[in-house]
Design a protein around this motif. Sequence first.
Motif, PDB file in Angstrom:
ATOM      1  N   CYS A   1       9.491  34.402  32.268  1.00 58.46           N
ATOM      2  CA  CYS A   1       8.887  33.896  30.750  1.00 58.46           C
ATOM      3  C   CYS A   1       9.882  34.835  29.799  1.00 58.46           C
ATOM      4  O   CYS A   1      11.085  35.311  30.079  1.00 58.46           O
ATOM      5  CB  CYS A   1       7.678  34.825  30.281  1.00 58.46           C
ATOM      6  N   LEU A   2       9.595  34.403  28.233  1.00 54.76           N
ATOM      7  CA  LEU A   2      10.789  35.125  27.254  1.00 54.76           C
ATOM      8  C   LEU A   2      10.483  36.228  27.471  1.00 54.76           C
ATOM      9  O   LEU A   2      11.337  37.036  26.646  1.00 54.76           O
ATOM     10  CB  LEU A   2      10.742  33.929  25.806  1.00 54.76           C
ATOM     11  N   ALA A   3       9.411  36.602  27.882  1.00 53.40           N
ATOM     12  CA  ALA A   3       8.681  37.805  26.739  1.00 53.40           C
ATOM     13  C   ALA A   3       7.711  38.508  27.348  1.00 53.40           C
ATOM     14  O   ALA A   3       7.460  38.228  28.277  1.00 53.40           O
ATOM     15  CB  ALA A   3       8.674  37.725  24.563  1.00 53.40           C
ATOM     16  N   ARG A   4       7.536  40.058  27.848  1.00 48.58           N
ATOM     17  CA  ARG A   4       6.730  40.636  28.438  1.00 48.58           C
ATOM     18  C   ARG A   4       5.854  41.946  27.558  1.00 48.58           C
ATOM     19  O   ARG A   4       6.564  41.895  26.939  1.00 48.58           O
ATOM     20  CB  ARG A   4       7.289  41.025  29.425  1.00 48.58           C
ATOM     21  N   ARG A   5       5.464  42.571  28.465  1.00 48.79           N
ATOM     22  CA  ARG A   5       4.437  43.828  27.330  1.00 48.79           C
ATOM     23  C   ARG A   5       5.229  44.533  27.079  1.00 48.79           C
ATOM     24  O   ARG A   5       6.324  45.449  28.035  1.00 48.79           O
ATOM     25  CB  ARG A   5       3.125  43.931  28.305  1.00 48.79           C
ATOM     26  N   CYS A   6       5.162  44.963  25.530  1.00 45.43           N
ATOM     27  CA  CYS A   6       6.263  46.071  25.477  1.00 45.43           C
ATOM     28  C   CYS A   6       5.187  47.470  25.803  1.00 45.43           C
ATOM     29  O   CYS A   6       4.321  47.603  25.655  1.00 45.43           O
ATOM     30  CB  CYS A   6       6.157  45.867  23.324  1.00 45.43           C
ATOM     31  N   GLY A   7       6.324  48.331  25.285  1.00 44.81           N
ATOM     32  CA  GLY A   7       5.632  49.587  25.883  1.00 44.81           C
ATOM     33  C   GLY A   7       6.137  50.970  24.925  1.00 44.81           C
ATOM     34  O   GLY A   7       7.446  50.570  24.376  1.00 44.81           O
ATOM     35  N   VAL A   8       4.549  51.259  24.204  1.00 43.22           N
ATOM     36  CA  VAL A   8       5.264  52.334  22.939  1.00 43.22           C
ATOM     37  C   VAL A   8       5.083  53.262  23.331  1.00 43.22           C
ATOM     38  O   VAL A   8       3.951  53.761  24.242  1.00 43.22           O
ATOM     39  CB  VAL A   8       4.224  51.758  21.937  1.00 43.22           C
ATOM     40  N   LYS A   9       5.802  54.364  23.564  1.00 42.90           N
ATOM     41  CA  LYS A   9       6.176  55.426  23.981  1.00 42.90           C
ATOM     42  C   LYS A   9       6.071  56.648  23.095  1.00 42.90           C
ATOM     43  O   LYS A   9       6.930  56.847  22.119  1.00 42.90           O
ATOM     44  CB  LYS A   9       7.396  55.924  25.037  1.00 42.90           C
TER      45      LYS A   9
ATOM     46  N   MET B   1       6.146  26.706  18.326  1.00 42.85           N
ATOM     47  CA  MET B   1       5.986  26.212  19.467  1.00 42.85           C
ATOM     48  C   MET B   1       6.788  27.246  20.785  1.00 42.85           C
ATOM     49  O   MET B   1       5.909  28.497  21.761  1.00 42.85           O
ATOM     50  CB  MET B   1       6.888  25.269  20.357  1.00 42.85           C
ATOM     51  N   VAL B   2       7.453  28.034  20.718  1.00 45.78           N
ATOM     52  CA  VAL B   2       7.907  29.223  21.215  1.00 45.78           C
ATOM     53  C   VAL B   2       7.078  30.340  20.608  1.00 45.78           C
ATOM     54  O   VAL B   2       7.122  31.059  22.440  1.00 45.78           O
ATOM     55  CB  VAL B   2       9.611  29.432  21.067  1.00 45.78           C
ATOM     56  N   ALA B   3       6.657  30.414  19.774  1.00 45.15           N
ATOM     57  CA  ALA B   3       6.492  32.048  19.701  1.00 45.15           C
ATOM     58  C   ALA B   3       4.742  31.891  20.149  1.00 45.15           C
ATOM     59  O   ALA B   3       4.554  32.479  20.997  1.00 45.15           O
ATOM     60  CB  ALA B   3       6.161  32.601  18.083  1.00 45.15           C
ATOM     61  N   TYR B   4       3.951  31.066  19.724  1.00 46.11           N
ATOM     62  CA  TYR B   4       2.714  30.628  20.729  1.00 46.11           C
ATOM     63  C   TYR B   4       2.763  30.694  21.643  1.00 46.11           C
ATOM     64  O   TYR B   4       1.989  31.387  22.531  1.00 46.11           O
ATOM     65  CB  TYR B   4       2.331  29.466  19.945  1.00 46.11           C
ATOM     66  N   ALA B   5       3.646  30.415  22.275  1.00 44.99           N
ATOM     67  CA  ALA B   5       3.886  30.148  23.702  1.00 44.99           C
ATOM     68  C   ALA B   5       3.870  31.532  24.639  1.00 44.99           C
ATOM     69  O   ALA B   5       3.686  31.633  25.372  1.00 44.99           O
ATOM     70  CB  ALA B   5       4.609  28.772  24.648  1.00 44.99           C
TER      71      ALA B   5
ATOM     72  N   GLN C   1       1.135  35.547  28.254  1.00 45.77           N
ATOM     73  CA  GLN C   1       1.067  37.670  27.727  1.00 45.77           C
ATOM     74  C   GLN C   1       0.608  37.878  29.687  1.00 45.77           C
ATOM     75  O   GLN C   1      -0.687  37.036  30.073  1.00 45.77           O
ATOM     76  CB  GLN C   1       0.507  38.111  27.208  1.00 45.77           C
ATOM     77  N   PRO C   2       1.217  39.143  29.965  1.00 44.55           N
ATOM     78  CA  PRO C   2       0.117  39.367  31.288  1.00 44.55           C
ATOM     79  C   PRO C   2      -0.919  39.456  31.439  1.00 44.55           C
ATOM     80  O   PRO C   2      -1.865  38.558  31.902  1.00 44.55           O
ATOM     81  CB  PRO C   2       0.638  40.332  31.393  1.00 44.55           C
ATOM     82  N   ASP C   3      -1.927  39.771  30.372  1.00 46.79           N
ATOM     83  CA  ASP C   3      -3.367  39.709  30.345  1.00 46.79           C
ATOM     84  C   ASP C   3      -4.044  38.411  29.928  1.00 46.79           C
ATOM     85  O   ASP C   3      -5.382  38.817  29.437  1.00 46.79           O
ATOM     86  CB  ASP C   3      -3.822  40.913  29.434  1.00 46.79           C
ATOM     87  N   SER C   4      -3.651  37.392  29.570  1.00 48.41           N
ATOM     88  CA  SER C   4      -4.001  36.053  29.087  1.00 48.41           C
ATOM     89  C   SER C   4      -3.785  35.230  29.868  1.00 48.41           C
ATOM     90  O   SER C   4      -3.337  35.149  31.334  1.00 48.41           O
ATOM     91  CB  SER C   4      -2.849  35.530  28.093  1.00 48.41           C
ATOM     92  N   THR C   5      -5.233  34.127  29.957  1.00 42.46           N
ATOM     93  CA  THR C   5      -4.637  33.378  30.972  1.00 42.46           C
ATOM     94  C   THR C   5      -4.256  31.775  29.912  1.00 42.46           C
ATOM     95  O   THR C   5      -4.954  30.657  29.295  1.00 42.46           O
ATOM     96  CB  THR C   5      -6.591  32.800  31.275  1.00 42.46           C
TER      97      THR C   5
END
Length: 288
Positions: A1-9, A226-230, A235-239
């Motif tokens: 996929c194009l993006a994954r969950r971000c991590g804020v430290k 379309m890209v942003a919505y997809a 995301q990992p926690d979505s269905t």
Amino acid sequence: CLARRCGVKHSPNNVVWRTLLGSSRWFAKIISGDRQDMIVVKACFDESGKLADQDCVVFAGSVATEDEWGVISTRWNAALNENDIRYLSMKEAIAFSGEFKNWRKRVVERDRLLDYLATMAHPFIGFYSSAAMKTKDFLELPEKQRAKLKNLQYCGFEGCVRETIRGIKNQEMKVQLWCDSSDEYARQCLDLYIKLRRENQDVRDKCIAITFAEDEHFPPLQFADMVAYAVRHSQPDSTPEPIIQKLMAIFSKDGVGKSGLIYQENGKGLGSGKLEPMRIKQRGVVRS
């Protein structure tokens, strides 16, 4: 996929978002430096999700030349006209509202249309850039830093601009940014664009214009939607619905890269983000 969950430290370096950059073919004319005359490419972006009421906020889009956007737009409009649709909104398409209000019993046709539009446009795209950002991570930042960053959409805008600049190596290639003329975000994005050009020589050298337009009239912005919505709905926690999974497979089938935008906790906030090195992943291999 194009993006994954971000991590804020919560440390001196805060990775506010991470993105995966999808490359369809990385135009030779974009990444090479042997062209002497100036070529302007259009980078078209849109947002998906709101900080106030969504778990994830996405800013995403893609880059192509003027001619290639022209081909995409002609074919895009022809496909919509054949289906008596004035414009494409992914929110409406999935929820069967607006232009798709009478399509509830036409799911197969809807999916076929979305599949065609993505498949048709993809070969013309130089690269994609997307920032998927968790609202929970942003809200857990210290209040002072949240004030500096204002909203995740602006972090995403900055990241996508910086990634676009990094992705274009040809010194004669210039970038025109196109964004949706959202009442909520357009003014701040314009201010941030001015700040980025003022404080960053590479942005000043490459970005020569920014345009805000109603996406209902511009297929490149509908494609960005379309890209942003997809991205947001995969995301990992979505269905995600099967059609969303299929769209993401189209956008990322030629390889993806991973990167992050870092803001210093005691830094200036928006306009001061630094990109991590890009790691390109293709055919299961990740390389820096």
